[in-house]
Motif scaffolding. Structure first.
Motif, short mmCIF file in Angstrom:
data_model
loop_
_atom_site.label_atom_id
_atom_site.label_comp_id
_atom_site.label_asym_id
_atom_site.label_seq_id
_atom_site.Cartn_x
_atom_site.Cartn_y
_atom_site.Cartn_z
N UNK A 41 0.85 -1.20 0.00
CA UNK A 41 0.00 0.00 0.00
C UNK A 41 0.88 1.24 0.00
N UNK A 42 1.91 1.25 0.85
CA UNK A 42 2.84 2.37 0.92
C UNK A 42 3.54 2.59 -0.42
N UNK A 43 3.95 1.48 -1.03
CA UNK A 43 4.67 1.58 -2.29
C UNK A 43 3.79 2.18 -3.39
N UNK A 44 2.54 1.74 -3.45
CA UNK A 44 1.63 2.26 -4.47
C UNK A 44 1.35 3.75 -4.25
N UNK A 45 1.13 4.14 -3.00
CA UNK A 45 0.87 5.54 -2.71
C UNK A 45 2.09 6.40 -2.99
N UNK A 46 3.28 5.91 -2.62
CA UNK A 46 4.51 6.66 -2.88
C UNK A 46 4.71 6.86 -4.38
N UNK A 47 4.36 5.86 -5.17
CA UNK A 47 4.49 5.97 -6.63
C UNK A 47 3.54 7.02 -7.17
N UNK A 48 2.33 7.07 -6.65
CA UNK A 48 1.37 8.08 -7.08
C UNK A 48 1.84 9.48 -6.70
N UNK A 49 2.36 9.61 -5.49
CA UNK A 49 2.86 10.92 -5.03
C UNK A 49 4.05 11.37 -5.87
N UNK A 50 4.94 10.43 -6.22
CA UNK A 50 6.12 10.77 -7.01
C UNK A 50 5.74 11.26 -8.41
N UNK A 51 4.57 10.85 -8.88
CA UNK A 51 4.11 11.29 -10.20
C UNK A 51 3.15 12.46 -10.12
N UNK A 52 3.13 13.11 -8.96
CA UNK A 52 2.43 14.39 -8.77
C UNK A 52 0.92 14.31 -8.95
N UNK A 53 0.33 13.21 -8.50
CA UNK A 53 -1.11 13.11 -8.48
C UNK A 53 -1.67 13.90 -7.31
N UNK A 54 -2.88 14.41 -7.47
CA UNK A 54 -3.61 14.90 -6.31
C UNK A 54 -4.05 13.66 -5.54
N UNK A 55 -3.76 13.61 -4.24
CA UNK A 55 -4.08 12.46 -3.41
C UNK A 55 -5.23 12.82 -2.48
N UNK A 56 -6.32 12.08 -2.56
CA UNK A 56 -7.45 12.24 -1.64
C UNK A 56 -7.46 11.03 -0.73
N UNK A 57 -7.16 11.25 0.54
CA UNK A 57 -7.03 10.15 1.50
C UNK A 57 -8.32 9.97 2.29
N UNK A 58 -8.83 8.72 2.28
CA UNK A 58 -10.01 8.39 3.08
C UNK A 58 -9.73 7.08 3.82
N UNK A 59 -10.54 6.77 4.82
CA UNK A 59 -10.39 5.49 5.50
C UNK A 59 -11.74 4.78 5.60
N UNK A 60 -11.70 3.58 6.12
CA UNK A 60 -12.89 2.74 6.17
C UNK A 60 -14.01 3.40 6.96
N UNK A 61 -13.66 4.05 8.06
CA UNK A 61 -14.69 4.71 8.87
C UNK A 61 -15.41 5.81 8.09
N UNK A 62 -14.66 6.53 7.25
CA UNK A 62 -15.29 7.57 6.43
C UNK A 62 -16.42 6.99 5.59
N UNK A 63 -16.16 5.80 5.05
CA UNK A 63 -17.12 5.18 4.13
C UNK A 63 -18.33 4.65 4.87
N UNK A 64 -18.11 3.90 5.95
CA UNK A 64 -19.24 3.25 6.62
C UNK A 64 -20.04 4.22 7.48
N UNK A 65 -19.42 5.30 7.95
CA UNK A 65 -20.13 6.23 8.82
C UNK A 65 -20.75 7.40 8.07
N UNK A 66 -20.18 7.77 6.93
CA UNK A 66 -20.72 8.90 6.18
C UNK A 66 -20.43 8.70 4.70
N UNK A 67 -21.12 7.75 4.10
CA UNK A 67 -20.88 7.41 2.71
C UNK A 67 -21.13 8.59 1.78
N UNK A 68 -22.27 9.27 1.98
CA UNK A 68 -22.60 10.39 1.10
C UNK A 68 -21.61 11.54 1.27
#
Length: 305
Positions: free
Chosen positions: A121-148
């Protein structure tokens, strides 16, 4: 996301690269086939293809995100579920019955598996960051507690011209959350799991209803998303204006069934959970800022996105 915005899955398939090897041509094809934008759900194991020698295949996160940015993708939505045991159990139930002979194999070597999942997971995220993507970080609680609310935030960061939350509760026929661990994977495998995790930093995961890593307990392998929290790297902050669930975003004109209405211009935006694009219609949303900017493979399904 695809029901609430103009975004579409590639070839109407959520995990498109779970069925075919990722390639530069496939990334470009997904975009060209969906004029209003594409949302592609990618797991690290989809882009860690050890030993696969298919021509044109992107076999590492570094190659994948480099090709994605060249194809015009601009946003990565990175998700993480702290309770990796619960994730594995849920994934197991989608394919097997309790006490299936494969259970002992699937739930063996858990400590190594958990560490491997974090590293890739770290490796994939680091690769995305190295290629200057906008990164939107969410976690499981965000989804199950406030999906909308979580979906609304992703839509905002992706500059979707309209968002109307439509949610559906699914995965209820195979995931038996009211059962005990024994009832979900069988007594023998459950006993082996308890032996492996008891007395380790992962012991809290035996409570399958627990969703967050305990405060004060260090992760055996640091998680890169912990440094991001619930934030956006390289774009508007989490304090951006709230979006109305039934109205178009900013000044953009509404889209009906993913088709432009009136003079609204089509949005080409992409969400790995990847979101791409030509510049979207002008809205009142803040302008993006370019972000400035580790290995394993396995076929386990219990990882982040």
């Amino acid at each position: 996301m695809v029901d609430s915005t103009p975004l579409s899955f590639c070839k109407e398939t959520k995990e498109f690269f779970g069925r075919r090897h990722p390639s530069s041509s496939a990334l470009s094809e997904c975009f060209s086939d969906n004029r209003n934008g594409v949302y592609i759900h990618v797991k690290p194991q989809h882009i860690l293809l050890s030993g696969t020698k298919t021509n044109g295949t992107l076999q590492t996160p570094e190659a994948f995100f480099r090709a994605a940015t060249h194809s015009g993708y601009r946003i990565v939505v990175v998700g993480w579920r702290d309770n990796q045991l619960a994730c594995l159990v849920s994934s197991y139930e989608m394919k097997y019955k309790p006490s299936d002979p494969v259970a002992m194999q699937k739930f063996g070597g858990l400590l190594a598996t958990f560490e491997k999942v974090v590293k890739r997971q770290n490796r994939a995220l680091a690769a995305a960051m190295a290629n200057h993507f906008k990164i939107v970080s969410i976690n499981f609680n965000d989804i199950v507690q406030d999906l909308c609310g979580t979906s609304r935030r992703i839509a905002y960061e992706a500059s979707c011209p309209v968002f109307h939350c439509r949610k559906e509760v699914s995965h209820t026929q195979t995931s038996h959350r009211k059962r005990t661990l024994d009832g979900r994977i069988g007594p023998e495998a459950a006993g082996a799991v308890r032996i492996q995790l008891t007395g380790t930093p992962y012991e809290w995961m035996l409570d399958l209803g627990a969703t967050s890593w305990p405060k004060g307990t260090a992760r055996p392998v640091p998680l890169l998303t912990d440094q991001l929290g619930n934030s956006t790297l390289g774009g508007p902050s989490l304090n951006s204006p709230a979006l109305d669930t039934a109205k178009p975003l900013g000044n953009a004109k509404p889209l009906g069934n993913s088709k432009p209405l009136g003079n609204a211009k089509p949005l080409r935006s992409k969400a790995v959970s990847l979101i791409k694009g030509r510049q979207p219609p002008k809205t009142n949303t803040p302008k993006d800022k370019t972000p400035q900017a580790t290995d394993d493979d396995d076929n386990n399904d219990g990882d982040g996105t």
